[in-house]
Each structure stands twice: as C-alpha cells, then as structure tokens.
Design a protein around this motif. Structure first.
Motif, PDB file in Angstrom:
ATOM      1  N   PRO A   1       0.809  -1.222   0.000  1.00  0.00           N
ATOM      2  CA  PRO A   1       0.000   0.000   0.000  1.00  0.00           C
ATOM      3  C   PRO A   1       0.843   1.273   0.000  1.00  0.00           C
ATOM      4  N   VAL A   2       0.463   2.217  -0.806  1.00  0.00           N
ATOM      5  CA  VAL A   2       0.991   3.564  -0.908  1.00  0.00           C
ATOM      6  C   VAL A   2       2.397   3.619  -1.521  1.00  0.00           C
ATOM      7  N   SER A   3       2.996   2.498  -1.865  1.00  0.00           N
ATOM      8  CA  SER A   3       4.375   2.521  -2.364  1.00  0.00           C
ATOM      9  C   SER A   3       4.498   3.268  -3.695  1.00  0.00           C
ATOM     10  N   LEU A   4       3.579   3.080  -4.616  1.00  0.00           N
ATOM     11  CA  LEU A   4       3.651   3.809  -5.890  1.00  0.00           C
ATOM     12  C   LEU A   4       3.453   5.300  -5.677  1.00  0.00           C
ATOM     13  N   GLN A   5       2.542   5.645  -4.796  1.00  0.00           N
ATOM     14  CA  GLN A   5       2.295   7.061  -4.499  1.00  0.00           C
ATOM     15  C   GLN A   5       3.556   7.723  -3.953  1.00  0.00           C
ATOM     16  N   ILE A   6       4.233   7.052  -3.039  1.00  0.00           N
ATOM     17  CA  ILE A   6       5.460   7.608  -2.456  1.00  0.00           C
ATOM     18  C   ILE A   6       6.519   7.823  -3.531  1.00  0.00           C
ATOM     19  N   LEU A   7       6.661   6.886  -4.456  1.00  0.00           N
ATOM     20  CA  LEU A   7       7.675   7.020  -5.504  1.00  0.00           C
ATOM     21  C   LEU A   7       7.381   8.201  -6.429  1.00  0.00           C
ATOM     22  N   VAL A   8       6.106   8.390  -6.785  1.00  0.00           N
ATOM     23  CA  VAL A   8       5.748   9.526  -7.640  1.00  0.00           C
ATOM     24  C   VAL A   8       5.913  10.839  -6.869  1.00  0.00           C
ATOM     25  N   GLU A   9       5.504  10.856  -5.607  1.00  0.00           N
ATOM     26  CA  GLU A   9       5.690  12.061  -4.788  1.00  0.00           C
ATOM     27  C   GLU A   9       7.167  12.412  -4.648  1.00  0.00           C
ATOM     28  N   ASN A  10       8.028  11.407  -4.471  1.00  0.00           N
ATOM     29  CA  ASN A  10       9.470  11.656  -4.372  1.00  0.00           C
ATOM     30  C   ASN A  10      10.007  12.267  -5.656  1.00  0.00           C
TER      31      ASN A  10
ATOM     32  N   LYS B   1      10.152   5.033 -13.101  1.00  0.00           N
ATOM     33  CA  LYS B   1      11.371   5.699 -13.559  1.00  0.00           C
ATOM     34  C   LYS B   1      11.051   7.167 -13.782  1.00  0.00           C
ATOM     35  N   ASN B   2      11.929   8.026 -13.283  1.00  0.00           N
ATOM     36  CA  ASN B   2      11.726   9.452 -13.539  1.00  0.00           C
ATOM     37  C   ASN B   2      13.003  10.100 -14.036  1.00  0.00           C
ATOM     38  N   SER B   3      12.804  11.152 -14.838  1.00  0.00           N
ATOM     39  CA  SER B   3      13.937  11.934 -15.310  1.00  0.00           C
ATOM     40  C   SER B   3      14.534  12.669 -14.118  1.00  0.00           C
ATOM     41  N   LEU B   4      15.825  12.946 -14.196  1.00  0.00           N
ATOM     42  CA  LEU B   4      16.508  13.647 -13.104  1.00  0.00           C
ATOM     43  C   LEU B   4      16.821  15.077 -13.509  1.00  0.00           C
ATOM     44  N   ASN B   5      16.364  15.998 -12.705  1.00  0.00           N
ATOM     45  CA  ASN B   5      16.715  17.407 -12.788  1.00  0.00           C
ATOM     46  C   ASN B   5      16.637  17.907 -11.349  1.00  0.00           C
ATOM     47  N   LYS B   6      17.612  17.442 -10.556  1.00  0.00           N
ATOM     48  CA  LYS B   6      17.599  17.621  -9.104  1.00  0.00           C
ATOM     49  C   LYS B   6      17.443  19.076  -8.678  1.00  0.00           C
ATOM     50  N   LYS B   7      16.684  19.252  -7.597  1.00  0.00           N
ATOM     51  CA  LYS B   7      16.569  20.569  -6.979  1.00  0.00           C
ATOM     52  C   LYS B   7      16.981  20.451  -5.524  1.00  0.00           C
ATOM     53  N   ASP B   8      17.305  21.571  -4.934  1.00  0.00           N
ATOM     54  CA  ASP B   8      17.658  21.614  -3.525  1.00  0.00           C
ATOM     55  C   ASP B   8      16.368  21.550  -2.718  1.00  0.00           C
ATOM     56  N   VAL B   9      16.200  20.459  -2.008  1.00  0.00           N
ATOM     57  CA  VAL B   9      15.021  20.272  -1.181  1.00  0.00           C
ATOM     58  C   VAL B   9      15.399  20.703   0.229  1.00  0.00           C
ATOM     59  N   GLY B  10      14.703  21.702   0.737  1.00  0.00           N
ATOM     60  CA  GLY B  10      15.009  22.217   2.070  1.00  0.00           C
ATOM     61  C   GLY B  10      15.043  21.128   3.124  1.00  0.00           C
ATOM     62  N   PHE B  11      13.884  20.658   3.540  1.00  0.00           N
ATOM     63  CA  PHE B  11      13.796  19.642   4.584  1.00  0.00           C
ATOM     64  C   PHE B  11      13.321  18.342   3.981  1.00  0.00           C
ATOM     65  N   SER B  12      14.030  17.270   4.279  1.00  0.00           N
ATOM     66  CA  SER B  12      13.614  15.944   3.840  1.00  0.00           C
ATOM     67  C   SER B  12      14.114  14.934   4.852  1.00  0.00           C
ATOM     68  N   THR B  13      13.259  14.003   5.221  1.00  0.00           N
ATOM     69  CA  THR B  13      13.662  12.953   6.163  1.00  0.00           C
ATOM     70  C   THR B  13      14.403  11.824   5.458  1.00  0.00           C
ATOM     71  N   HIS B  14      14.277  11.739   4.139  1.00  0.00           N
ATOM     72  CA  HIS B  14      14.897  10.679   3.336  1.00  0.00           C
ATOM     73  C   HIS B  14      14.488   9.298   3.811  1.00  0.00           C
ATOM     74  N   LYS B  15      13.264   9.170   4.313  1.00  0.00           N
ATOM     75  CA  LYS B  15      12.798   7.891   4.838  1.00  0.00           C
ATOM     76  C   LYS B  15      11.847   7.153   3.906  1.00  0.00           C
ATOM     77  N   GLY B  16      11.265   7.840   2.925  1.00  0.00           N
ATOM     78  CA  GLY B  16      10.255   7.214   2.082  1.00  0.00           C
ATOM     79  C   GLY B  16      10.739   5.958   1.383  1.00  0.00           C
ATOM     80  N   LEU B  17      11.852   6.046   0.681  1.00  0.00           N
ATOM     81  CA  LEU B  17      12.385   4.902  -0.045  1.00  0.00           C
ATOM     82  C   LEU B  17      12.871   3.811   0.905  1.00  0.00           C
ATOM     83  N   ASN B  18      13.503   4.214   1.995  1.00  0.00           N
ATOM     84  CA  ASN B  18      13.947   3.227   2.988  1.00  0.00           C
ATOM     85  C   ASN B  18      12.765   2.500   3.606  1.00  0.00           C
ATOM     86  N   ASN B  19      11.669   3.203   3.869  1.00  0.00           N
ATOM     87  CA  ASN B  19      10.478   2.569   4.425  1.00  0.00           C
ATOM     88  C   ASN B  19       9.883   1.544   3.460  1.00  0.00           C
TER      89      ASN B  19
END
Length: 101
Positions: free
Chosen positions: A18-27, A54-72
């Motif tokens: 549950p919610v795994s695809l949503q998290i990947l698109v949100e990321n 799969k998403n294209s990369l054009n990285k931006k500076d994200v202020g605050f991020s826990t970086h936990k979505g993918l690990n979860n």
C-alpha cells in the motif's frame, strides 16, 4: 509533468505494498525541477513480476527531507514480502523496481 505507463495485463491481478507507488511519484515531484521546457517525466511499467517507476533527473535543492520514504518501502518489502526492491540511478534517470506480490 508527463506521466507514461505500460501495464501488462498479467500484472493487474497482483499487488504492491500500500501507498508505495504514491510515495515514488511524490518523491519524483519533490526532488526534481519541472519546467515547461524540461518537464519531469515519470514512467510506470509493469510486467508479470515487477512494477517499475522511472523518472527523469533534474535535481533541486530540497530544504527539509527525512529521506525515509524509499527506505520505508524497502524495509516493508523485506518484512512483509521477504523481497528486495531495486534502486538504480544514472546521470539522467532514477528508477525503482518493486516486486509484485
């Protein structure tokens, strides 16, 4: 923002956690710049065994991020399905492949 998908009919009878695809698109949206001239492209493909986001990369500076979505997601797949996810990054793309269960 461009979304492309190719879902094999054999994948439709299977599930992802549950919610795994949503998290990947949100990321993808959270961590990348999307402009009219350089839109963020997200491709979702599925076969009988896996679904890949799969998403294209054009990285931006994200202020605050826990970086936990993918690990979860990875930890939940290990605990609940005893399966591993695959994460790959090149200079131009970020890809996550989830096992279907």
């Amino acid at each position: 923002f461009v979304v492309k998908y190719d879902i094999n009919k054999d994948a439709l009878s299977k599930m992802v956690l549950p919610v795994s695809l949503q998290i990947l698109v949100e990321n993808a949206l959270k961590h990348n710049i999307a402009t009219k001239s350089e839109p963020l492209t997200v491709e979702i493909t599925a076969n009988a065994e896996t679904v890949t986001v799969k998403n294209s990369l054009n990285k931006k500076d994200v202020g605050f991020s826990t970086h936990k979505g993918l690990n979860n997601i990875a930890e939940r797949y290990r605990m609940l399905a005893e399966r591993e996810i695959i994460v790959e990054q090149t200079e131009t793309e970020f890809t996550v492949t989830l096992p279907l269960i």
